[in-house]
Enzyme design. Structure first.
Site, PDB file in Angstrom:
ATOM      1  N   TYR A   1      45.392  14.876 -11.380  1.00 20.08           N
ATOM      2  CA  TYR A   1      45.573  13.971 -10.243  1.00 20.08           C
ATOM      3  C   TYR A   1      44.314  13.847  -9.384  1.00 20.08           C
ATOM      4  O   TYR A   1      44.205  12.928  -8.568  1.00 20.08           O
ATOM      5  CB  TYR A   1      46.732  14.442  -9.360  1.00 20.08           C
ATOM      6  CG  TYR A   1      48.101  14.310 -10.000  1.00 20.08           C
ATOM      7  CD1 TYR A   1      48.281  13.593 -11.179  1.00 20.08           C
ATOM      8  CD2 TYR A   1      49.209  14.905  -9.433  1.00 20.08           C
ATOM      9  CE1 TYR A   1      49.526  13.476 -11.764  1.00 20.08           C
ATOM     10  CE2 TYR A   1      50.470  14.791 -10.013  1.00 20.08           C
ATOM     11  CZ  TYR A   1      50.619  14.067 -11.184  1.00 20.08           C
ATOM     12  OH  TYR A   1      51.857  13.949 -11.760  1.00 20.08           O
TER      13      TYR A   1
ATOM     14  N   LYS B   1      49.646  23.790 -22.051  1.00 18.19           N
ATOM     15  CA  LYS B   1      49.568  23.248 -23.401  1.00 18.19           C
ATOM     16  C   LYS B   1      48.307  23.780 -24.076  1.00 18.19           C
ATOM     17  O   LYS B   1      47.398  23.030 -24.445  1.00 18.19           O
ATOM     18  CB  LYS B   1      49.583  21.720 -23.372  1.00 18.19           C
ATOM     19  CG  LYS B   1      50.936  21.106 -23.078  1.00 18.19           C
ATOM     20  CD  LYS B   1      51.908  21.255 -24.243  1.00 18.19           C
ATOM     21  CE  LYS B   1      51.533  20.364 -25.403  1.00 18.19           C
ATOM     22  NZ  LYS B   1      52.487  20.499 -26.540  1.00 18.19           N
TER      23      LYS B   1
ATOM     24  N   ASP C   1      60.856  18.312 -11.164  1.00 18.73           N
ATOM     25  CA  ASP C   1      61.873  17.265 -11.039  1.00 18.73           C
ATOM     26  C   ASP C   1      62.995  17.476 -12.048  1.00 18.73           C
ATOM     27  O   ASP C   1      64.177  17.237 -11.735  1.00 18.73           O
ATOM     28  CB  ASP C   1      61.248  15.886 -11.239  1.00 18.73           C
ATOM     29  CG  ASP C   1      60.639  15.333  -9.959  1.00 18.73           C
ATOM     30  OD1 ASP C   1      60.625  16.069  -8.958  1.00 18.73           O
ATOM     31  OD2 ASP C   1      60.180  14.185  -9.964  1.00 18.73           O
TER      32      ASP C   1
END
Length: 366
Positions: A142, A192, A252
């Site tokens: 981000y 990952k 979320d």
């Protein structure tokens, strides 16, 4: 202790009305404890843009930097969609996080017994669920550079860069380990590492930090497998630590295990200030919900529980935080529901202010 200072930023949409119920709880503590919160208020998001032409005025940022803790309602709404990217309400919240260096986002996912049937998963899978996701908040994809939309040949390309330094990973890992020490001493790190170099570095750094916490049971899991396991058997986890992007997605997902976004608080913590308290911002997970703003239908519980998190993490007032959480549990056990929590056979919903009053009444009982 000296009177703690709180900066309240109600924001947009339902933010002001759910924050009004938090004000009731703060007033209760001011009247029933031997200290008083020093409360100030400011604007952020769309409300700040309407007043100042920017989603976060420099004066408000200065207030935030001097406050012991910040309580934020919600920002955004369709009425601001026409604004340039840098003027959108969400940029005010992102600037707050960045300028205060709030690098650790805490997202609890707790399923209250009275609401276990609201989850899309079976009752036995979610009943009693109590996990905490620690998301790195100020770096990663981000914020990495280069980023943007560029011309390449005959078409445009979008670029975002995933970037992490060892120190950025280490500080959020230590926050997660410290939190795990206060809970069940289990920490799962998700990344990952099978396809991303940042994932390899993440796993290496978290493993190294784990050497300083021999009492913690540290495990590692690929983030996609973690998403699968959260929906298969979430109670296998206690604390999860992960990067900015994966934390956004996984938190979320975990939120909906509990059945309602209107129930979930969050905290964003930074480095310790000279008084020993961490820089911190607390906010409900739900959005600004402009479609129900002003109707009295919003659920104030997430915002009230965000204040409980402030008591727990900023002011070390754990027993007082427990009192608020117990009051919420008691109200729900009595069958009181705002509109978002109604199920088959429930009575008519109560309003935002009635829910706040009911929680206050339980505080008085306790």
């Amino acid at each position: 202790m000296s009177n703690p200072s709180l900066l309240i930023l109600p924001g947009d949409g339902i933010g002001p009305e759910v924050m009004a119920e938090v004000r009731k709880v703060i007033n209760w503590f001011n009247k029933n404890r031997d200290f008083e919160f020093n409360v100030s208020e400011g604007l952020v998001g769309g409300s700040a843009y309407e007043r100042h032409g920017t989603p976060l005025h420099d004066d408000t940022l200065a207030q935030a930097q001097s406050a012991d803790a910040i309580l934020l309602g919600a920002v955004g709404g369709p009425k601001y969609d026409h604004l340039d990217f840098n003027l959108k309400p969400e940029r005010g919240l992102l600037r707050l996080r960045k300028e205060l260096d709030l690098f650790a986002n805490l997202r609890p996912a707790q399923c209250f017994d009275a609401l276990s049937d609201f989850s899309s998963l079976k009752n036995e899978i979610v009943a009693g669920l109590d996990i905490l996701i620690v998301r790195e908040l100020t770096s990663g994809v981000y914020f990495g550079e280069p980023r943007g939309i560029f011309e390449e040949g005959n078409e445009r390309i979008g670029i975002n860069t995933q970037r992490y330094t060892e120190s950025e990973i280490e500080r959020v890992a230590r926050s997660a380990f410290d939190l795990a020490m206060q809970r069940d001493k289990k920490l799962c790190s998700m990344e990952k590492a099978n396809v991303m170099e940042t994932g390899i570095l993440w796993r290496e750094v978290v493993t190294r930090v784990g050497d300083d916490y021999p009492d913690i049971d540290l495990t590692h899991m690929y983030a996609d497998a973690g998403a699968m396991q959260l929906t298969r058997w979430p109670k296998q986890f206690d604390v999860i630590v992960t990067d900015n992007l994966f934390g956004d997605l996984l938190s979320d997902l975990a939120a909906m295990l509990t059945g309602s976004l209107g129930m979930l608080p969050s905290a964003s913590l930074g480095s310790q200030m000279p008084n020993g308290r961490p820089k911190a911002l607390y906010e409900p997970v739900h959005g600004s919900a402009p479609d129900i703003a002003g109707t009295g239908k919003s659920n104030p519980i997430a915002c009230i529980l965000s204040f409980a998190m402030a008591l727990r993490y900023s002011f070390n007032m754990r027993e007082d935080a427990d009192i608020i959480e117990y009051a919420v549990q008691s109200v729900l056990a009595d069958g009181l529901r705002t509109a978002d929590l109604l199920g088959q056979g429930d009575l008519a919903p109560i309003s935002t202010s009635e829910m706040g009053d009911a929680i206050i009444a339980k505080l008085l009982v306790s």
